[in-house]
Scaffold this active site. Structure first.
Site, PDB file in Angstrom:
ATOM      1  N   ASP A   1      -1.270  -0.949   6.104  1.00 29.26           N
ATOM      2  CA  ASP A   1      -1.512  -0.466   7.466  1.00 29.26           C
ATOM      3  C   ASP A   1      -2.968  -0.202   7.768  1.00 29.26           C
ATOM      4  O   ASP A   1      -3.307   0.134   8.907  1.00 29.26           O
ATOM      5  CB  ASP A   1      -0.726   0.836   7.703  1.00 29.26           C
ATOM      6  CG  ASP A   1      -1.344   2.012   6.967  1.00 29.26           C
ATOM      7  OD1 ASP A   1      -1.416   3.104   7.543  1.00 29.26           O
ATOM      8  OD2 ASP A   1      -1.747   1.852   5.797  1.00 29.26           O
TER       9      ASP A   1
ATOM     10  N   ASP B   1       0.862  -1.176   0.000  1.00 29.89           N
ATOM     11  CA  ASP B   1       0.000   0.000   0.000  1.00 29.89           C
ATOM     12  C   ASP B   1       0.907   1.236   0.000  1.00 29.89           C
ATOM     13  O   ASP B   1       2.115   1.126   0.254  1.00 29.89           O
ATOM     14  CB  ASP B   1      -0.879  -0.039   1.255  1.00 29.89           C
ATOM     15  CG  ASP B   1      -1.769   1.179   1.378  1.00 29.89           C
ATOM     16  OD1 ASP B   1      -2.284   1.647   0.355  1.00 29.89           O
ATOM     17  OD2 ASP B   1      -1.936   1.681   2.509  1.00 29.89           O
TER      18      ASP B   1
ATOM     19  N   THR C   1      -0.242   4.893   1.250  1.00 30.96           N
ATOM     20  CA  THR C   1      -0.492   5.779   2.384  1.00 30.96           C
ATOM     21  C   THR C   1      -0.339   5.034   3.698  1.00 30.96           C
ATOM     22  O   THR C   1      -1.021   4.041   3.944  1.00 30.96           O
ATOM     23  CB  THR C   1      -1.910   6.378   2.287  1.00 30.96           C
ATOM     24  OG1 THR C   1      -2.035   7.036   1.031  1.00 30.96           O
ATOM     25  CG2 THR C   1      -2.144   7.371   3.408  1.00 30.96           C
TER      26      THR C   1
ATOM     27  N   LYS D   1      -6.852  -5.023  -5.065  1.00 27.59           N
ATOM     28  CA  LYS D   1      -5.559  -5.309  -4.435  1.00 27.59           C
ATOM     29  C   LYS D   1      -5.418  -6.810  -4.186  1.00 27.59           C
ATOM     30  O   LYS D   1      -4.374  -7.406  -4.466  1.00 27.59           O
ATOM     31  CB  LYS D   1      -5.430  -4.549  -3.111  1.00 27.59           C
ATOM     32  CG  LYS D   1      -5.278  -3.042  -3.244  1.00 27.59           C
ATOM     33  CD  LYS D   1      -5.097  -2.404  -1.872  1.00 27.59           C
ATOM     34  CE  LYS D   1      -4.909  -0.898  -1.970  1.00 27.59           C
ATOM     35  NZ  LYS D   1      -4.652  -0.273  -0.656  1.00 27.59           N
TER      36      LYS D   1
ATOM     37  N   ASN E   1      -8.442  -1.269   4.693  1.00 18.48           N
ATOM     38  CA  ASN E   1      -8.616  -1.549   3.267  1.00 18.48           C
ATOM     39  C   ASN E   1      -7.510  -2.449   2.714  1.00 18.48           C
ATOM     40  O   ASN E   1      -7.561  -2.855   1.555  1.00 18.48           O
ATOM     41  CB  ASN E   1      -8.669  -0.241   2.473  1.00 18.48           C
ATOM     42  CG  ASN E   1      -7.388   0.559   2.608  1.00 18.48           C
ATOM     43  OD1 ASN E   1      -6.692   0.469   3.619  1.00 18.48           O
ATOM     44  ND2 ASN E   1      -7.062   1.339   1.610  1.00 18.48           N
ATOM     45  N   ASP E   2      -6.497  -2.759   3.518  1.00 15.68           N
ATOM     46  CA  ASP E   2      -5.407  -3.636   3.078  1.00 15.68           C
ATOM     47  C   ASP E   2      -5.572  -5.065   3.578  1.00 15.68           C
ATOM     48  O   ASP E   2      -4.751  -5.931   3.260  1.00 15.68           O
ATOM     49  CB  ASP E   2      -4.051  -3.090   3.570  1.00 15.68           C
ATOM     50  CG  ASP E   2      -3.776  -1.692   3.063  1.00 15.68           C
ATOM     51  OD1 ASP E   2      -4.037  -1.445   1.879  1.00 15.68           O
ATOM     52  OD2 ASP E   2      -3.312  -0.851   3.844  1.00 15.68           O
TER      53      ASP E   2
END
Length: 1231
Positions: free
Chosen positions: A867, A435, A437, A847, A870-871
């Site tokens: 982090d 990722d 951000t 992703k 959404n990951d």
């Protein structure tokens, strides 16, 4: 009681007539943790009336997170153990050893298997006992419950749905009959009343999602008065709400109270696991209990992952099975041929057992086959899995978790291995999916620039702009800050035109005022601390929101106080220069941000009665809702947005709309109806929001900088040198993503870039027509053309000798079509030929799809790092998931396999610990294979001299203890301490990592080499000992018998395989000498005692040691046996060296610290503060995966520190189970 029954009957009749409940929408049942959601519909709860709720039989509030109970422990535990093929094999061998055809005593097979199972079951029982104790502590925690018009302290487990309870705040220690500190809500509650004004309370949800910012909850105005026991007793309400489910952020229900239906939202719900803050106590009604609480329904285990090496180990075990079967088949065929009546001395002419009957050679062969299976069973190492698990566990807890190079002093966060199953997988990673951000960047947002009324404000150069300048070969000079520049957390802005009230002199004065007010009003931030600009702190749902409110403060619009209905702003320079006034804005409606809406709106009323809707959100959604006209402003602002995006800044658009009272009242009625709906409430609220969020007037845009983390460019460069390819999957715009990629060395000017974008004139032209089918067809064709063109060009470059490295940039819209089954292979081939890949504007699902594409399509070892929530899907899709413990909560960490604080720590995690673990586990497996094959082959050669009868060569206990005692410890020491090069050299020469990617040390070629060594050594052991002892005699003149020769051979085997271990070590510590020497000594101690007690080997060792033959054999046989390995290793190192051996030669004269500090590479260059922080971080941790809350807690530092008298500050995830070590609670006072 009768009143409750009457209400229950009345409710049922009402429910039957209510069509909205009568025809529930179909839904799919999904397993979530231990509980499944109930059938669609609703539940009716009677508050403060246990008798009325009794017929429904709601679940109790007692929780159980144990895996077993008293009755299921043995059957379920054994089932878990026998899921392993090896254990099933040994069970079969144990059963065969109990039959008459077995040549060995059944005890010798049953005991080792029993020991392995016992150790595993004890481990399972210990872990489950800890879970049970944790459950007991939680279930017996006291809480105030309303009974007979007074508060009575009851354990959590006795709570029932509908009870009225009074949880206290962790800050107030004098609450009666309750947990004294860090009190958590014991169940999901309906918030009724609070000691705070206006019926509000503040909660912390760190235990649910890791977010430390406080969140505000507001009770319904009709229930504010029910705070005291007398008033609370009068509260009788009927609640109709959704069935239990796992959605933490939604709730649908109505409260029927005093003949009124009041809509309930998540704003009135307090979830189990949250804690009360800044509020003395609250009163609430229990909605969901125990395993039906939302937090418990989220208690899902992370998907089970097995390392690639472990799967290859299964293939090796199968190869050993095949070898075993071939050996047994040879013996069985030999037995069938050998059996003959001509051997008169065997008395085979009389009635004999079937296994020796020459008249039925087939039966002889079959029975001999089973006999030999039990005899050769040691070829499969029974202790292999236990040893590997032990090694991996210690590697994780003692090496990875305690490495100072992966300790972040600033946040007091060490690395955390959340599983030990994947240690060696870290040494074989070829693709990293990251990722942006919060992973590559710091997620510390700073307000940097803005566009107001078509004018750009703010100066300075971002790190991304520096990367872009580097991309174009331009040198950029640093911009000097002016005297008006202010730099504080969240604000790094410099422009004298609008600072310190100078905005009043700008031509767009009114736009500036609306812009600043939008920043100060349109948010959900909570202020904390003194109401002064210097001392106030903002609790925000995201760093972006805090940065925007901080910017408003520095522009003279200081937000300092919030109530449920009002926002107070101290405005400067509005009326005239230097004048300060406090203005209270009434907040009428909040239309919250979500990933679908991508915007947030607030309807507020000015003190003069003006009604305004302020809206902020992504440029795409705001521009769709703008009123007609002002085309120049829209065009200029869009250009500014592109400019900000190119600089790597995060952008938001700001807009507003004036509302007339009639328009607002009409819309508000629809809003209230949608808010009261029990069906599809979120969807209806979004539809109502669309009615008012239109005809907006554009004010401008904000630009926030998120700087790169320290060491990211150097880390990525090192990973590239190690042969690892890094892909960045981000939701940012393409230009921003490319510039970030330049800034962190992911892409450079020497690379050939392939860009596949949906932002082309041809695609825009088709999109303008609005035909969705045509748009989809056209984009898919365009993507196919681009993929084909890029792939052909890539293959051309790869065929050239000095072609450039390749990189691919693709946006989410094109990726959606590229992931189509018809184009997926082409995308994969192109991507695998690229040095780096950047996917921008991608969704969380995309992703995960990209990660799975490489994992399954290319069959490469993948690692995902992120982090945020959404990951999570990407982290779980990869072979290895790494979570960054950052500012976006702990959901990524909770779903990960390893947790680190900074991206740059990947260097140590992969190149040092991953590589070492891979090397060590490879050596452990191949050594186990070697030593067991060597031992079994000596028995195999003996079979040829016994007429294939199945006569054993070794005593039963020799065979049983060979793996368990005589060769067990040294291999574990190698698995823990072997080190080819130091950590510093591993990072200095990252190319060494490529050996793991190529799996150099666990190829079939390596296994076959060890197999030939086993064959050679077993022939030496058997034939040298048997031939040399043929004419030998003991001190009394008797020739050596079977047990004399087998004991001598076994002694040589134990000595040789232990010395062979030292030959394979790259670094030898005192533990190696102790373990090898101790293992050989253990054999001699055993045989000294055993030969006195056992009849067949009675005094054998004493007889042997009385002859010179014993000492010559014990010296010469190991030398001859190891001579082949010595020659092979010498030739291999001199003429075909591994990469690490070359590095060893280069640095062979450098001192190597083999102390524990050296092995862990822990330096002493720490400040006293850092040493203290590290000491705190190493305090004991609670490792139980079942804490009774939603997710694991990485550590309980402050709790254990307090036990040891060390002060440690609170952390977001520091959810200490303080009750587990407290003294017996005092008898609570009662009201």
């Amino acid at each position: 009681m009768s009143g409750g029954w009457e209400r229950l009957k009345g409710s049922r009749s009402r429910t039957t007539r209510d069509s909205s409940f009568h025809t529930p929408a179909p839904s799919r049942t999904v397993t979530l943790g231990r509980v499944q959601p109930q059938a669609p519909g609703h539940r009716t709860i009677y508050c403060n009336d246990r008798e009325a709720n009794l017929p429904v039989r709601f679940k109790g509030n007692s929780i159980s997170t144990t895996k077993y109970n008293f009755l299921t422990f043995l059957p379920k535990g054994l089932f878990e153990q026998f899921r392993r093929v090896a254990n099933c094999y040994f069970l079969l061998i144990s059963i065969l050893s109990m039959t008459p055809i077995s040549p060995v005593n059944p005890v010798t097979n049953v005991v080792p298997l029993s020991l392995v199972l016992l150790v595993s079951l004890i481990k399972e029982a210990f872990e489950d006992w800890k879970r049970f104790q944790n459950d007991m502590v939680i279930n017996n925690t006291l809480i105030d419950v309303l009974q007979n018009e007074k508060w009575v302290a009851l354990p959590w487990k006795k709570l029932q749905v509908g009870d009225i309870i009074r949880p206290p705040c962790c800050c107030y220690a004098d609450c009666v009959g309750t947990v004294k500190k860090d009190a958590f809500f014991p169940a999901d509650l309906l918030f009724l009343a609070s000691t705070n004004a206006d019926g509000v309370c503040y909660i912390e949800t760190a235990n649910l999602d890791g977010e430390t910012n406080l969140k505000i909850r507001k009770a319904l105005e009709r229930t504010w008065d029910y705070l005291t026991p007398d008033k609370a007793t009068e509260f009788k309400g009927e609640m109709q709400c959704e069935q239990p489910n796992n959605s933490l952020y939604t709730f649908t229900g109505n409260l029927i109270f005093q003949k009124q239906t009041l809509p309930l939202s998540p704003n009135q719900i307090l979830l189990r696991g949250c804690s009360l803050r800044n509020t003395e106590y609250i009163v609430g009604a229990v909605i969901f209990t125990g395993h039906e609480t939302k937090v418990m329904m989220n208690s899902m285990n992370v998907p089970s992952k097995r390392s690639t090496l472990e799967r290859k180990l299964d293939k090796l075990i199968l190869a050993l099975f095949a070898t075993l079967f071939i050996m047994c088949l040879i013996g069985a065929i030999g037995s069938g041929i050998f059996i003959n009546r001509k051997y008169y001395y065997l008395s085979l002419d009389k009635a004999v057992a079937t296994e020796f009957n020459p008249g039925n050679r087939f039966a002889v062969a079959v029975l001999t086959l089973f006999t030999l299976i039990t005899l050769y069973s040691t070829i499969i190492p029974i202790s292999l899995y236990v040893s590997i698990e032990m090694i991996k566990f210690i590697q994780s807890t003692q090496f990875i978790n305690k490495d100072l190079h992966m300790y972040h002093a600033e946040t007091n966060t060490p690395a955390l291995a959340r599983t030990s199953n994947l240690n060696e997988e870290l040494g074989q990673v070829e693709y990293i999916f990251s990722d942006k951000t919060g992973t590559l960047t710091r997620n510390l947002m700073e307000f940097f620039k803005c566009s107001i009324g078509g004018e750009v404000y703010g100066s300075g150069v971002t790190e991304t702009e520096l990367g872009g300048a580097q991309r174009n070969g331009i040198k950029v000079q640093e911009v000097r800050k002016s005297s008006t520049a202010i730099h504080e957390k969240g604000f790094n802005f410099d422009d004298h035109r609008i600072m310190r009230g100078a905005w009043r002199n700008e031509p767009n004065f009114d736009a500036c005022k609306e812009f600043f007010r939008c920043l100060a009003i349109c948010h959900t931030v909570l202020p904390e601390g003194d109401e002064s600009p210097e001392k106030i702190t903002y609790q925000a749902a995201s760093p972006d929101e805090a940065a925007l409110v901080t910017a408003a403060k520095n522009f003279g619009f200081f937000f300092y106080r919030r109530t449920p209905t009002m926002i107070h702003v101290r405005e400067s320079h509005v009326e005239k220069m230097g004048k300060i006034q406090d203005v209270a804005y009434e907040i009428l409606n909040v239309l919250e941000f979500n990933s679908t809406r991508k915007r947030q709106s607030v309807v507020c009323r000015y003190p003069n009665g003006r009604l305004v809707l302020y809206c902020k959100g992504a440029d795409t959604v705001i521009y769709e809702r703008l009123a007609g006209g002002n085309d120049d402003l829209k065009k200029v602002t869009r250009a500014h947005l592109e400019q900000f995006g190119s600089a790597g800044l995060r952008t938001l658009c700001l807009a507003y709309r004036d509302l007339s009272p009639d328009t607002y009242e009409s819309w508000n009625e629809k809003f209230i109806q949608a808010k009261s709906s029990l069906r599809d409430r979120e969807k209806k609220l979004d539809e109502v929001a669309e009615l008012v969020e239109r005809d907006l007037i554009l004010i401008g845009s904000t630009a926030i900088e998120d700087k790169l983390q320290e060491g990211v460019p150097a880390c990525i460069e090192t990973l590239f040198r190690a042969g690892i390819k890094v892909w960045v999957l981000t939701g940012d715009k393409m230009e921003t993503a490319i510039n970030i990629a330049y800034a962190c060395n992911l892409i450079n000017n020497d690379m050939k870039q392939f860009i596949i974008s949906s932002e082309t004139d041809a695609i825009r032209e088709v999109e303008d027509r609005g035909d969705q089918v045509e748009i989809a067809r056209f984009i898919k064709e365009e993507v196919k053309k681009e993929l084909k063109k890029c792939l052909e060009e890539a293959q051309h470059y790869l065929r050239t000798v000095s072609g450039p490295k390749l990189s691919l940039v693709i946006d989410g819209k094109c990726l959606m079509y590229a992931l189509d089954p018809t184009l997926r292979v082409m995308l994969l081939n192109l991507s695998l030929n690229c040095h780096s890949v950047v996917c921008c504007r991608v969704s969380p699902l995309q992703k995960a799809q990209v990660t799975s594409l490489v994992k399954k399509g290319a069959r490469k070892i993948t690692l995902s790092i992120g982090d945020g929530a959404n990951d999570v899907s990407m982290i779980q899709a990869a072979h290895i998931g790494v979570g960054i413990s950052g500012l976006e909560g702990m959901q990524a960490v909770m779903a990960s396999d390893f947790a680190i604080a900074q991206f740059r720590f990947l260097t140590d995690l992969l190149l040092v610990h991953g590589r070492w673990s891979y090397l060590r586990i490879c050596k452990v497996i191949t050594y186990f294979f070697y030593k067991n094959l060597t031992f079994t082959l000596t028995q195999f050669w003996f079979t040829f001299q016994t007429g294939f009868s199945g006569q054993r060569f070794y005593d039963d206990w020799f065979q049983s203890l060979y793996n368990v005692i005589f060769t067990a410890l040294p291999v574990i020491i190698v698995g823990l301490f072997d080190k080819d090069v130091s950590a510093s050299l591993s990072k200095k020469y990252p190319e060494l990592y490529k050996e793991g990617i190529r799996n150099v040390f666990f190829k079939w070629r390596v296994v076959i080499t060890w197999a030939w060594s086993s064959v050679y050594q077993s022939l030496v052991f058997y034939h040298f000992v048997t031939i040399s002892s043929a004419g030998g005699k003991n001190s009394s003149g008797k020739i050596f018998g079977l047990w004399d020769i087998s004991t001598m051979a076994f002694t040589c085997v134990v000595i040789t395989v232990n010395l062979r271990l030292l030959m394979m070590c790259n670094s030898i510590t005192r533990w190696h000498y102790i373990s090898v020497g101790g293992s050989i000594l253990a054999w001699f101690l055993f045989i000294f005692v055993y030969s006195i007690l056992r009849e067949n080997v009675f005094f054998v060792i004493f007889v042997l040691m009385s002859t010179i033959y014993f000492y010559l054999s014990a010296l010469l046989v190991p030398i001859v046996a190891l001579l082949g390995d010595f020659i092979y290793q010498g030739i291999q190192r001199c003429f075909f060296p591994y990469d690490y051996q070359i590095i060893q030669e280069i640095h062979r004269h450098e001192p190597d610290d083999n102390t524990r500090a050296g092995l862990l590479e822990v330096g002493s260059q720490l400040t006293p503060q850092e040493e203290r922080s590290y000491a705190i971080s190493q305090l004991p941790r609670e490792l139980s995966k079942h804490t009774g809350f939603a997710f694991d807690s990485p550590g309980y530092e402050s709790f254990f520190a307090a036990q040891l008298g060390v002060y440690a500050p609170q952390k977001a995830w520091d959810v200490a189970r303080r009750a587990s070590m407290k003294s017996k609670p005092k008898t609570p006072k009662r009201n």
